[in-house]
Write a protein that holds these residues in place. Structure first.
Motif, PDB file in Angstrom:
ATOM      1  N   ALA A   1       0.832  -1.205   0.000  1.00  0.00           N
ATOM      2  CA  ALA A   1       0.000   0.000   0.000  1.00  0.00           C
ATOM      3  C   ALA A   1       0.866   1.255   0.000  1.00  0.00           C
ATOM      4  N   LEU A   2       1.956   1.227   0.744  1.00  0.00           N
ATOM      5  CA  LEU A   2       2.860   2.373   0.772  1.00  0.00           C
ATOM      6  C   LEU A   2       3.562   2.562  -0.576  1.00  0.00           C
ATOM      7  N   LEU A   3       3.956   1.481  -1.196  1.00  0.00           N
ATOM      8  CA  LEU A   3       4.561   1.586  -2.525  1.00  0.00           C
ATOM      9  C   LEU A   3       3.556   2.137  -3.531  1.00  0.00           C
ATOM     10  N   TYR A   4       2.320   1.655  -3.456  1.00  0.00           N
ATOM     11  CA  TYR A   4       1.284   2.186  -4.343  1.00  0.00           C
ATOM     12  C   TYR A   4       1.122   3.687  -4.123  1.00  0.00           C
ATOM     13  N   TYR A   5       1.020   4.093  -2.880  1.00  0.00           N
ATOM     14  CA  TYR A   5       0.842   5.516  -2.567  1.00  0.00           C
ATOM     15  C   TYR A   5       2.019   6.343  -3.099  1.00  0.00           C
ATOM     16  N   TYR A   6       3.235   5.855  -2.866  1.00  0.00           N
ATOM     17  CA  TYR A   6       4.416   6.580  -3.333  1.00  0.00           C
ATOM     18  C   TYR A   6       4.418   6.711  -4.846  1.00  0.00           C
ATOM     19  N   TRP A   7       4.227   5.582  -5.541  1.00  0.00           N
ATOM     20  CA  TRP A   7       4.272   5.621  -7.002  1.00  0.00           C
ATOM     21  C   TRP A   7       3.090   6.374  -7.589  1.00  0.00           C
ATOM     22  N   PHE A   8       1.937   6.330  -6.910  1.00  0.00           N
ATOM     23  CA  PHE A   8       0.776   7.077  -7.383  1.00  0.00           C
ATOM     24  C   PHE A   8       1.016   8.580  -7.254  1.00  0.00           C
ATOM     25  N   THR A   9       1.568   9.019  -6.124  1.00  0.00           N
ATOM     26  CA  THR A   9       1.786  10.455  -5.908  1.00  0.00           C
ATOM     27  C   THR A   9       2.933  10.998  -6.744  1.00  0.00           C
ATOM     28  N   THR A  10       3.833  10.145  -7.181  1.00  0.00           N
ATOM     29  CA  THR A  10       4.940  10.595  -8.026  1.00  0.00           C
ATOM     30  C   THR A  10       4.676  10.280  -9.506  1.00  0.00           C
TER      31      THR A  10
ATOM     32  N   GLN B   1       4.188   7.530 -11.098  1.00  0.00           N
ATOM     33  CA  GLN B   1       4.959   6.403 -11.617  1.00  0.00           C
ATOM     34  C   GLN B   1       4.174   5.107 -11.425  1.00  0.00           C
ATOM     35  N   LEU B   2       2.905   5.133 -11.743  1.00  0.00           N
ATOM     36  CA  LEU B   2       2.038   3.981 -11.502  1.00  0.00           C
ATOM     37  C   LEU B   2       2.485   2.752 -12.289  1.00  0.00           C
ATOM     38  N   PHE B   3       3.165   2.938 -13.404  1.00  0.00           N
ATOM     39  CA  PHE B   3       3.686   1.794 -14.163  1.00  0.00           C
ATOM     40  C   PHE B   3       4.642   0.965 -13.299  1.00  0.00           C
ATOM     41  N   SER B   4       5.396   1.622 -12.423  1.00  0.00           N
ATOM     42  CA  SER B   4       6.308   0.902 -11.530  1.00  0.00           C
ATOM     43  C   SER B   4       5.539  -0.029 -10.596  1.00  0.00           C
TER      44      SER B   4
ATOM     45  N   VAL C   1       4.583  -3.103 -12.554  1.00  0.00           N
ATOM     46  CA  VAL C   1       5.749  -3.993 -12.668  1.00  0.00           C
ATOM     47  C   VAL C   1       5.955  -4.745 -11.356  1.00  0.00           C
ATOM     48  N   PHE C   2       5.833  -4.040 -10.235  1.00  0.00           N
ATOM     49  CA  PHE C   2       5.986  -4.653  -8.919  1.00  0.00           C
ATOM     50  C   PHE C   2       4.977  -5.783  -8.717  1.00  0.00           C
ATOM     51  N   ILE C   3       3.723  -5.531  -9.045  1.00  0.00           N
ATOM     52  CA  ILE C   3       2.680  -6.550  -8.887  1.00  0.00           C
ATOM     53  C   ILE C   3       2.950  -7.744  -9.799  1.00  0.00           C
TER      54      ILE C   3
ATOM     55  N   ILE D   1      12.108 -17.835  -3.904  1.00  0.00           N
ATOM     56  CA  ILE D   1      11.233 -17.275  -4.939  1.00  0.00           C
ATOM     57  C   ILE D   1      11.019 -15.786  -4.696  1.00  0.00           C
ATOM     58  N   ALA D   2      10.737 -15.427  -3.442  1.00  0.00           N
ATOM     59  CA  ALA D   2      10.470 -14.024  -3.114  1.00  0.00           C
ATOM     60  C   ALA D   2      11.699 -13.149  -3.347  1.00  0.00           C
ATOM     61  N   SER D   3      12.848 -13.601  -2.900  1.00  0.00           N
ATOM     62  CA  SER D   3      14.054 -12.780  -3.066  1.00  0.00           C
ATOM     63  C   SER D   3      14.444 -12.654  -4.531  1.00  0.00           C
ATOM     64  N   THR D   4      14.310 -13.724  -5.301  1.00  0.00           N
ATOM     65  CA  THR D   4      14.622 -13.673  -6.725  1.00  0.00           C
ATOM     66  C   THR D   4      13.675 -12.733  -7.464  1.00  0.00           C
ATOM     67  N   CYS D   5      12.388 -12.848  -7.170  1.00  0.00           N
ATOM     68  CA  CYS D   5      11.405 -11.995  -7.844  1.00  0.00           C
ATOM     69  C   CYS D   5      11.578 -10.528  -7.477  1.00  0.00           C
ATOM     70  N   MET D   6      11.790 -10.237  -6.220  1.00  0.00           N
ATOM     71  CA  MET D   6      11.914  -8.837  -5.806  1.00  0.00           C
ATOM     72  C   MET D   6      13.216  -8.215  -6.319  1.00  0.00           C
ATOM     73  N   THR D   7      14.297  -8.978  -6.310  1.00  0.00           N
ATOM     74  CA  THR D   7      15.549  -8.464  -6.863  1.00  0.00           C
ATOM     75  C   THR D   7      15.384  -8.198  -8.358  1.00  0.00           C
ATOM     76  N   SER D   8      14.763  -9.127  -9.064  1.00  0.00           N
ATOM     77  CA  SER D   8      14.514  -8.942 -10.499  1.00  0.00           C
ATOM     78  C   SER D   8      13.620  -7.737 -10.754  1.00  0.00           C
ATOM     79  N   CYS D   9      12.635  -7.542  -9.903  1.00  0.00           N
ATOM     80  CA  CYS D   9      11.724  -6.412 -10.048  1.00  0.00           C
ATOM     81  C   CYS D   9      12.476  -5.091  -9.939  1.00  0.00           C
ATOM     82  N   PHE D  10      13.264  -4.937  -8.905  1.00  0.00           N
ATOM     83  CA  PHE D  10      13.933  -3.660  -8.706  1.00  0.00           C
ATOM     84  C   PHE D  10      15.060  -3.435  -9.711  1.00  0.00           C
ATOM     85  N   ILE D  11      15.709  -4.488 -10.167  1.00  0.00           N
ATOM     86  CA  ILE D  11      16.690  -4.338 -11.250  1.00  0.00           C
ATOM     87  C   ILE D  11      15.975  -3.890 -12.522  1.00  0.00           C
TER      88      ILE D  11
END
Length: 77
Positions: A4-13, A15-18, A21-23, A58-68
């Motif tokens: 929810a915090l990531l959504y709020y941050y990306w929505f206010t900036t 950058q909703l596409f980010s 990608v995260f989801i 799985i979680a660490s691989t996916c999240m690292t790939s997401c942020f890269i």
């Protein structure tokens, strides 16, 4: 809460596409967790170290790939 915090941050900036990608990168983690939960409900012995570490991998691989991916899209896309 973090999602929810990531959504709020990306929505206010604007950058909703980010967030999309995260989801997308988070979905394999959620799918694995749902399948694992179903197995644990049927048989409690599935709540074990091996499955916990598989989910962690799985979680660490996916999240690292997401942020890269987000970094590459921001600077090279």
């Amino acid at each position: 809460i973090a999602g929810a915090l990531l959504y709020y941050y990306w929505f206010t900036t604007t950058q909703l596409f980010s967030f999309i990608v995260f989801i997308a990168f988070l979905s394999p983690v959620l799918l694995f967790f749902a399948q694992w939960l179903r197995k644990v409900i049927r048989n409690v012995s599935n709540a074990n170290y091996d499955n916990t570490m598989r989910m962690n991998l799985i979680a660490s691989t996916c999240m690292t790939s997401c942020f890269i991916t987000l970094i590459v899209l921001k600077y090279f896309g």
